[in-house]
Design a protein around this motif. Structure first.
Motif, PDB file in Angstrom:
ATOM      1  N   PHE A 282      -1.668  -5.369  -1.835  1.00 44.08           N
ATOM      2  CA  PHE A 282      -0.551  -4.424  -1.850  1.00 44.08           C
ATOM      3  C   PHE A 282      -0.618  -3.504  -0.635  1.00 44.08           C
ATOM      4  O   PHE A 282       0.409  -3.199  -0.011  1.00 44.08           O
ATOM      5  CB  PHE A 282      -0.571  -3.616  -3.150  1.00 44.08           C
ATOM      6  N   ALA A 283      -1.835  -3.083  -0.267  1.00 43.69           N
ATOM      7  CA  ALA A 283      -1.991  -2.235   0.917  1.00 43.69           C
ATOM      8  C   ALA A 283      -1.536  -2.975   2.171  1.00 43.69           C
ATOM      9  O   ALA A 283      -0.908  -2.394   3.066  1.00 43.69           O
ATOM     10  CB  ALA A 283      -3.449  -1.792   1.058  1.00 43.69           C
TER      11      ALA A 283
ATOM     12  N   ARG B 143       2.277  -3.038   2.234  1.00 43.92           N
ATOM     13  CA  ARG B 143       2.797  -1.733   2.612  1.00 43.92           C
ATOM     14  C   ARG B 143       2.608  -1.478   4.117  1.00 43.92           C
ATOM     15  O   ARG B 143       3.482  -0.911   4.786  1.00 43.92           O
ATOM     16  CB  ARG B 143       2.105  -0.641   1.792  1.00 43.92           C
ATOM     17  N   TYR B 144       1.471  -1.904   4.652  1.00 43.30           N
ATOM     18  CA  TYR B 144       1.239  -1.779   6.097  1.00 43.30           C
ATOM     19  C   TYR B 144       2.295  -2.571   6.865  1.00 43.30           C
ATOM     20  O   TYR B 144       2.856  -2.097   7.861  1.00 43.30           O
ATOM     21  CB  TYR B 144      -0.157  -2.273   6.462  1.00 43.30           C
TER      22      TYR B 144
ATOM     23  N   THR C  29       5.342  -3.489   6.045  1.00 41.65           N
ATOM     24  CA  THR C  29       6.680  -2.914   6.019  1.00 41.65           C
ATOM     25  C   THR C  29       6.745  -1.624   6.840  1.00 41.65           C
ATOM     26  O   THR C  29       7.750  -1.373   7.522  1.00 41.65           O
ATOM     27  CB  THR C  29       7.127  -2.626   4.579  1.00 41.65           C
ATOM     28  N   ALA C  30       5.669  -0.836   6.807  1.00 42.07           N
ATOM     29  CA  ALA C  30       5.663   0.426   7.555  1.00 42.07           C
ATOM     30  C   ALA C  30       5.548   0.196   9.055  1.00 42.07           C
ATOM     31  O   ALA C  30       5.995   1.030   9.857  1.00 42.07           O
ATOM     32  CB  ALA C  30       4.517   1.313   7.075  1.00 42.07           C
TER      33      ALA C  30
ATOM     34  N   VAL D 266       1.756  -8.481  -5.844  1.00 41.81           N
ATOM     35  CA  VAL D 266       2.353  -7.532  -4.898  1.00 41.81           C
ATOM     36  C   VAL D 266       3.808  -7.279  -5.257  1.00 41.81           C
ATOM     37  O   VAL D 266       4.293  -6.130  -5.214  1.00 41.81           O
ATOM     38  CB  VAL D 266       2.229  -8.056  -3.450  1.00 41.81           C
TER      39      VAL D 266
ATOM     40  N   ASP E 275       3.797  -4.971  -8.215  1.00 38.98           N
ATOM     41  CA  ASP E 275       3.380  -3.624  -7.825  1.00 38.98           C
ATOM     42  C   ASP E 275       4.485  -2.903  -7.065  1.00 38.98           C
ATOM     43  O   ASP E 275       4.732  -1.709  -7.276  1.00 38.98           O
ATOM     44  CB  ASP E 275       2.115  -3.691  -6.967  1.00 38.98           C
ATOM     45  N   ALA E 276       5.136  -3.613  -6.158  1.00 39.38           N
ATOM     46  CA  ALA E 276       6.199  -2.995  -5.361  1.00 39.38           C
ATOM     47  C   ALA E 276       7.358  -2.557  -6.247  1.00 39.38           C
ATOM     48  O   ALA E 276       7.960  -1.497  -6.033  1.00 39.38           O
ATOM     49  CB  ALA E 276       6.684  -3.972  -4.291  1.00 39.38           C
TER      50      ALA E 276
ATOM     51  N   GLU F  65       6.029   0.592  -8.222  1.00 40.77           N
ATOM     52  CA  GLU F  65       5.690   1.768  -7.416  1.00 40.77           C
ATOM     53  C   GLU F  65       6.897   2.347  -6.681  1.00 40.77           C
ATOM     54  O   GLU F  65       6.878   3.489  -6.243  1.00 40.77           O
ATOM     55  CB  GLU F  65       4.600   1.409  -6.399  1.00 40.77           C
TER      56      GLU F  65
ATOM     57  N   GLY G  30       9.733   2.090  -3.406  1.00 39.67           N
ATOM     58  CA  GLY G  30       9.550   1.848  -1.975  1.00 39.67           C
ATOM     59  C   GLY G  30       9.936   0.438  -1.611  1.00 39.67           C
ATOM     60  O   GLY G  30      10.596  -0.269  -2.380  1.00 39.67           O
TER      61      GLY G  30
ATOM     62  N   ARG H 210      10.237  -3.473  -1.029  1.00 41.06           N
ATOM     63  CA  ARG H 210       9.875  -4.616  -1.858  1.00 41.06           C
ATOM     64  C   ARG H 210       9.937  -5.891  -1.032  1.00 41.06           C
ATOM     65  O   ARG H 210      10.759  -5.997  -0.115  1.00 41.06           O
ATOM     66  CB  ARG H 210      10.843  -4.753  -3.037  1.00 41.06           C
TER      67      ARG H 210
END
Length: 365
Positions: free
Chosen positions: A171-172, A175-176, A178-179, A206, A209-210, A213, A215, A217
């Protein structure tokens, strides 16, 4: 015999194996033996020949220790791998994690425009073995065939890092991605996830989780024979318990390392099939193999996605075995299956890419 062959350097074993697969079809059939049929299905000649050659070598998944299994896996990629896919540039990265960093590799087809889609990929290996290197050939192939950037992630492995570490790392990494999509040359609105076996499990987790959480997806999930529920023993696990690469013993060994707490094996971040609600998950392509102990749980997950209203394509490759994505350097049947998945990935991502929306619906000259 297998002990003797295991003393031969992997590069020599690999050359011999590729030579066998280059033989005329009648000779390959002679070496493989009579067709194998089970559960109304017939095993592909390429798969049967590979299993026969594996029986003569030291290629297997589990071992006396996790470290020994990892060494064997890394050696086997020199035996099973084919020619390096051309036209794909790579860049090694370190992604931030809860503690330290995760190794990753970015694959970029030459000439691919900035702002194109990105696939975040998680390798298989029962959460215990495998690496960015073990799936290098597959990621190069997907990048080239689908025309997308691929970010392959080396999440932390069990038993040193047990559940939920791999799920957290996955998941981290998403997120990395997408950011930092623009710095990776990608479209932040067209980031997908994918994986095979345990990696398919992580990709699906993932997505869950997305959704929970909030944010960004994933816009698509590419799942090869995903592990979706270790808490239940399904029919395919008994049908193909031994002799088809992934064995019943291997599966027990893997889950005992990753999630030794039996009660936790029903947690949706392990058993994604048991998640209460799958509505809102991204479209999926789910490929399973007919001669795979994981077949039934992968198919069941695809069915649950469809029941939840998620667009899904489920393709059971009746004649293939677990692990076929790692064998594309050998027989053509393995490449055919992965090429189909690459086409599905290309289509699914193109429909969500801003660049393609402009191309398709923008004003014409």
């Amino acid at each position: 015999m297998s002990t003797l062959i295991s003393r031969v350097p992997p590069s020599v074993q690999g050359a011999a194996l590729h030579g066998v697969f280059a033989l005329p079809q009648p000779l390959r059939r002679l070496l493989a033996g009579p067709p194998i049929r089970r559960d109304g299905l017939e095993l592909a000649l390429d798969a049967q020949l590979l299993l026969r050659m594996m029986a003569l070598s030291d290629i297997s998944l589990s071992s006396s220790s996790a470290e020994a299994a990892r060494i064997r896996t890394e050696a086997s990629r020199h035996v099973l791998g084919g020619a390096v896919v051309s036209g794909v540039r790579t860049r090694n990265l370190n992604l931030p994690a809860a503690q330290g960093t995760l190794p990753a590799r970015l694959y970029e087809p030459r000439g691919l425009a900035p702002g194109s889609p990105l696939l975040v990929y998680f390798h298989g290996g029962g959460w215990v073995i495998g690496s960015v290197d073990s799936h290098d050939g597959l990621c190069r192939y997907l990048a080239a065939q689908a025309g997308v950037r691929v970010l392959s992630v080396g999440y932390r492995l069990a038993p040193e890092y047990r559940f939920p570490t791999a799920a957290d790392d996955a998941f981290a990494a998403f997120r990395y991605a997408t950011a930092n999509a623009e710095s990776l040359g990608a479209d932040p609105a067209a980031v997908a996830v994918g994986g095979d076996s345990a990696g398919g499990n992580l990709a699906a987790v993932v997505c869950l989780d997305a959704l929970r959480e909030g944010g960004p997806r994933p816009v698509f999930q590419l799942l090869f024979y995903p592990a979706t529920d270790p808490s239940v023993r399904r029919r395919s696990r008994d049908l193909f318990a031994d002799g088809f690469f992934l064995t019943d013993e291997d599966m027990t060994w893997f889950i005992d390392h990753y999630c030794p707490d039996v009660e936790s094996r029903r947690d949706p971040r392990v058993a994604v099939l048991l998640a209460e609600d799958l509505r809102g998950l991204p479209p999926a392509y789910v490929a399973t193999a007919g001669f795979d102990p994981l077949r039934d749980e992968g198919n069941a997950f695809a069915d649950r996605l469809r029941e939840a209203g998620v667009p899904v394509v489920k393709h059971q490759h009746d004649d293939l075995i677990h692990g076929f994505v790692n064998f594309i350097g050998l027989g053509t049947r393995f490449r055919e299956a992965v090429a189909e998945a690459a086409g599905a990935l290309c289509t699914g991502l193109a429909l969500r890419s801003r660049a393609n929306v402009v191309d398709l619906f923008g004003p014409t000259a």
